[in-house]
Design a protein around this motif. Structure first.
Motif, PDB file in Angstrom:
ATOM      1  N   HIS B  86      13.891  32.546  -0.809  1.00  0.00           N
ATOM      2  CA  HIS B  86      12.487  32.633  -1.217  1.00  0.00           C
ATOM      3  C   HIS B  86      11.895  31.229  -1.125  1.00  0.00           C
ATOM      4  O   HIS B  86      12.636  30.241  -1.166  1.00  0.00           O
ATOM      5  CB  HIS B  86      12.374  33.161  -2.654  1.00  0.00           C
ATOM      6  N   THR B  87      10.583  31.168  -0.995  1.00  0.00           N
ATOM      7  CA  THR B  87       9.973  29.830  -0.906  1.00  0.00           C
ATOM      8  C   THR B  87       9.854  29.222  -2.300  1.00  0.00           C
ATOM      9  O   THR B  87       9.816  29.937  -3.294  1.00  0.00           O
ATOM     10  CB  THR B  87       8.561  29.886  -0.302  1.00  0.00           C
ATOM     11  N   TYR B  88       9.796  27.917  -2.334  1.00  0.00           N
ATOM     12  CA  TYR B  88       9.546  27.233  -3.605  1.00  0.00           C
ATOM     13  C   TYR B  88       8.284  26.382  -3.476  1.00  0.00           C
ATOM     14  O   TYR B  88       8.243  25.236  -3.915  1.00  0.00           O
ATOM     15  CB  TYR B  88      10.764  26.413  -4.054  1.00  0.00           C
ATOM     16  N   PHE B  89       7.284  26.986  -2.830  1.00  0.00           N
ATOM     17  CA  PHE B  89       5.968  26.362  -2.707  1.00  0.00           C
ATOM     18  C   PHE B  89       4.945  27.255  -3.404  1.00  0.00           C
ATOM     19  O   PHE B  89       5.174  28.452  -3.573  1.00  0.00           O
ATOM     20  CB  PHE B  89       5.576  26.205  -1.243  1.00  0.00           C
ATOM     21  N   VAL B  90       3.814  26.662  -3.760  1.00  0.00           N
ATOM     22  CA  VAL B  90       2.755  27.447  -4.402  1.00  0.00           C
ATOM     23  C   VAL B  90       2.223  28.470  -3.394  1.00  0.00           C
ATOM     24  O   VAL B  90       1.889  28.122  -2.260  1.00  0.00           O
ATOM     25  CB  VAL B  90       1.617  26.519  -4.886  1.00  0.00           C
ATOM     26  N   GLY B  91       2.175  29.719  -3.817  1.00  0.00           N
ATOM     27  CA  GLY B  91       1.771  30.795  -2.921  1.00  0.00           C
ATOM     28  C   GLY B  91       0.395  30.611  -2.316  1.00  0.00           C
ATOM     29  O   GLY B  91       0.126  31.041  -1.195  1.00  0.00           O
ATOM     30  N   GLU B  92      -0.486  29.948  -3.036  1.00  0.00           N
ATOM     31  CA  GLU B  92      -1.863  29.772  -2.562  1.00  0.00           C
ATOM     32  C   GLU B  92      -1.998  28.625  -1.557  1.00  0.00           C
ATOM     33  O   GLU B  92      -3.043  28.476  -0.931  1.00  0.00           O
ATOM     34  CB  GLU B  92      -2.798  29.490  -3.749  1.00  0.00           C
ATOM     35  N   TRP B  93      -0.966  27.798  -1.434  1.00  0.00           N
ATOM     36  CA  TRP B  93      -1.058  26.694  -0.470  1.00  0.00           C
ATOM     37  C   TRP B  93      -1.126  27.234   0.950  1.00  0.00           C
ATOM     38  O   TRP B  93      -0.415  28.188   1.305  1.00  0.00           O
ATOM     39  CB  TRP B  93       0.178  25.794  -0.562  1.00  0.00           C
ATOM     40  N   GLU B  97      -1.453  22.437   3.935  1.00  0.00           N
ATOM     41  CA  GLU B  97      -1.443  21.822   2.604  1.00  0.00           C
ATOM     42  C   GLU B  97      -0.003  21.518   2.163  1.00  0.00           C
ATOM     43  O   GLU B  97       0.231  20.553   1.435  1.00  0.00           O
ATOM     44  CB  GLU B  97      -2.064  22.826   1.634  1.00  0.00           C
ATOM     45  N   THR B 101       1.148  17.902   0.826  1.00  0.00           N
ATOM     46  CA  THR B 101       1.767  17.759  -0.493  1.00  0.00           C
ATOM     47  C   THR B 101       3.132  17.072  -0.419  1.00  0.00           C
ATOM     48  O   THR B 101       3.459  16.234  -1.260  1.00  0.00           O
ATOM     49  CB  THR B 101       1.923  19.156  -1.145  1.00  0.00           C
TER      50      THR B 101
END
Lengths: 204, 299
Positions: B86-93, B97, B101
């Motif tokens: 799974h990703t560990y980035f903000v879903g809205e990015w 971006e 970041t």
């Protein structure tokens, strides 16, 4: 670039996509407190700022950013201190916006606003915010936003109310203690940040 | 072959809670190779990876990563790329971006390469992380890892939930990554078919312990699958049956190759696949004895 600064920017970027909802909260406050410049000032500093300050924790839980922080070449200490730096930035931002809006509201209503009243409000809101953050953040860092959100919100309010009751504090009485309150707020925040960065410096 | 291993765990113990712990975990990967970490769900693969990356403290033992002790300086993370299921980035990015970041944290971040990889992987820089499919999300994490010039890629269950095309693409990407002989890959999975194609070394983990570790071919050679009637394969034949599966039709189990000779003629003896080895070891209630193979035969 300093590691704490970079981590603070990272917290800011994690929160940035949700700016519309924060602006809506601010707009709601303006609508509710439009006729009370004092109320508007207090609302932004004591309600909006703490609400924004904990957002990096909420988003970290939601998006598994704890893993990102553990994978990035940045120390856990820097990430933890950056939570506090973010909170101070948010407080200053809320203060500027709140003061400006309150001033405008006061002009519209023809009320007097500024001077001693403003100084009192700023200092007391700072002290309240600092205690709030100092108590909340260690809990949020240790247990995560999802698990202790309610407790972390209620606990500092309960402590502040208990202190006000026991010490017979009123806003008028607070004026005497004003300089001390300002310094005490900063001290509490620094102590909390230092202890948190030390106690929780190791992962899991 | 360079002398410094990509990583090494030696006698690692780590209590996790609920009675589960890593016990005396030890294995290592020479630089330039792919290691598959195989085990059932809950066997300890993710905990092992978290310990290796310094994301979890250990109770005792020693961990070395790219020639340096763990835990150590965070600068070590400059050289490690981590790809999870799974990703560990903000879903809205948006993907652009993500770069803005992460870039400030990496000394060797290559923005042009990131954009090139997004293009190669068919990822739109304007897309949001939350809208990516599992396969695309995995490619994003690989793009990030390759853009900061990681020397070691660590994959934790990257292929679970991926379709065969995406899994084949991943194998291709790993193959390209390994063209640089200083690059290594640790690949944790319970889908062993992926390792049949790319794995050089294999570590089998079961119930928090390493059951077997070494070059893949040696591990395949070390076991045999035996099939026979219920009366032919019993616990009394003097051969350890690992993870025996009994049905009215017969018995299937894993045995060590050096013991399989005792069964010749009586039952069907075949070379196993990695999947069969993993299944039978996963089924075994008692832990088979640890075997650690030297790496000499790997190359």
């Amino acid at each position: 670039m300093n590691a704490v600064f970079r981590a603070t920017v990272l917290h800011m970027r994690s929160v940035a996509p949700y700016r519309t909802q924060f602006l809506l909260v601010l707009a709601l406050m303006v609508v509710l407190d439009l006729r009370s410049p004092t109320g508007l000032m207090v609302a932004t500093a004591v309600i909006l700022a703490p609400y924004l300050a904990v957002q990096p924790f909420q988003i970290a839980d939601k998006a598994d950013l704890t893993t990102l922080y553990a994978v990035l070449p940045v120390t856990r200490r820097a990430v933890l201190l950056a939570y506090y730096a973010w909170a101070v930035v948010v407080y200053l931002g809320a203060l500027i916006v709140g003061t400006a809006l309150s001033y405008v509201a006061a002009r519209v209503e023809g009320d007097a606003f500024g001077g001693g009243q403003l100084t009192t409000l700023l200092t007391m809101s700072w002290a309240l915010f600092a205690v709030n953050v100092a108590v909340q953040f260690p809990l949020l860092i240790r247990f995560g936003y999802t698990r202790v959100n309610v407790l972390a919100t209620i606990l500092p309010i309960a402590l502040i109310m208990l202190a006000a009751y026991k010490l017979h504090l009123t806003i008028d009485a607070g004026q005497v203690w004003l300089p001390l309150l300002g310094v005490a707020g900063a001290a509490v925040l620094v102590i909390s940040a230092t202890l948190t960065a030390h106690v929780f410096r190791h992962p899991e | 072959m360079p002398e410094t291993p990509a990583f090494a765990l030696r006698g690692v113990n780590c209590a996790v809670g609920n009675g589960f712990a890593l016990r005396d975990v030890g294995f290592e990967l020479p630089t330039g190779y792919v290691m598959g970490l195989i085990g059932a769900n809950g066997a300890g693969k993710t905990t092992t990876i978290r310990c290796l990356l310094g994301m979890r403290g250990i109770d005792s033992g020693e961990i070395e990563l790219l020639g340096r002790r763990v835990p150590g300086s965070v600068s070590l993370r400059q050289d490690v790329g981590v790809v999870l299921d799974h990703t560990y980035f903000v879903g809205e990015w948006r993907l652009a971006e993500v770069e803005r970041t992460l870039r400030p944290f990496y000394d060797r971040w290559d923005g042009a390469r990131y954009r090139q990889l997004l293009d190669e992987f068919g990822l739109d820089p304007k897309a949001r992380v939350k809208n990516l499919s599992r396969g695309m999300a995995m490619k994003l994490m690989i793009a990030v890892a390759l853009s900061h010039r990681a020397r070691l890629l660590v994959f934790d269950e990257p292929t679970s939930g991926l379709d065969p095309v995406a899994r084949a693409e991943l194998v291709g990407i790993i193959g390209d990554f390994l063209l640089d002989e200083g690059h290594s890959v640790l690949f944790s999975t319970h889908i062993t078919a992926d390792l049949d194609r790319i794995g050089d070394f294999v570590t089998l983990i079961h119930d928090g312990r390493v059951v077997d570790t070494g070059p893949k071919d040696e591990i395949l050679d070390a076991y045999r699958v035996v099939r026979g009637g219920p009366d032919e394969l019993t616990d009394l034949i003097g051969v350890e049956l690992i993870g025996a599966r009994r049905s009215p039709a017969g018995v299937e189990a894993l045995v060590r190759t050096d013991e399989a000779g005792l069964l010749d003629g009586r039952v069907l003896v075949e070379a196993p696949t990695l999947e069969e080895i993993a299944i039978h070891i996963g089924l075994s209630s008692a832990r088979p004895a640890l075997r650690t193979r030297t790496r000499g035969a790997a190359a």
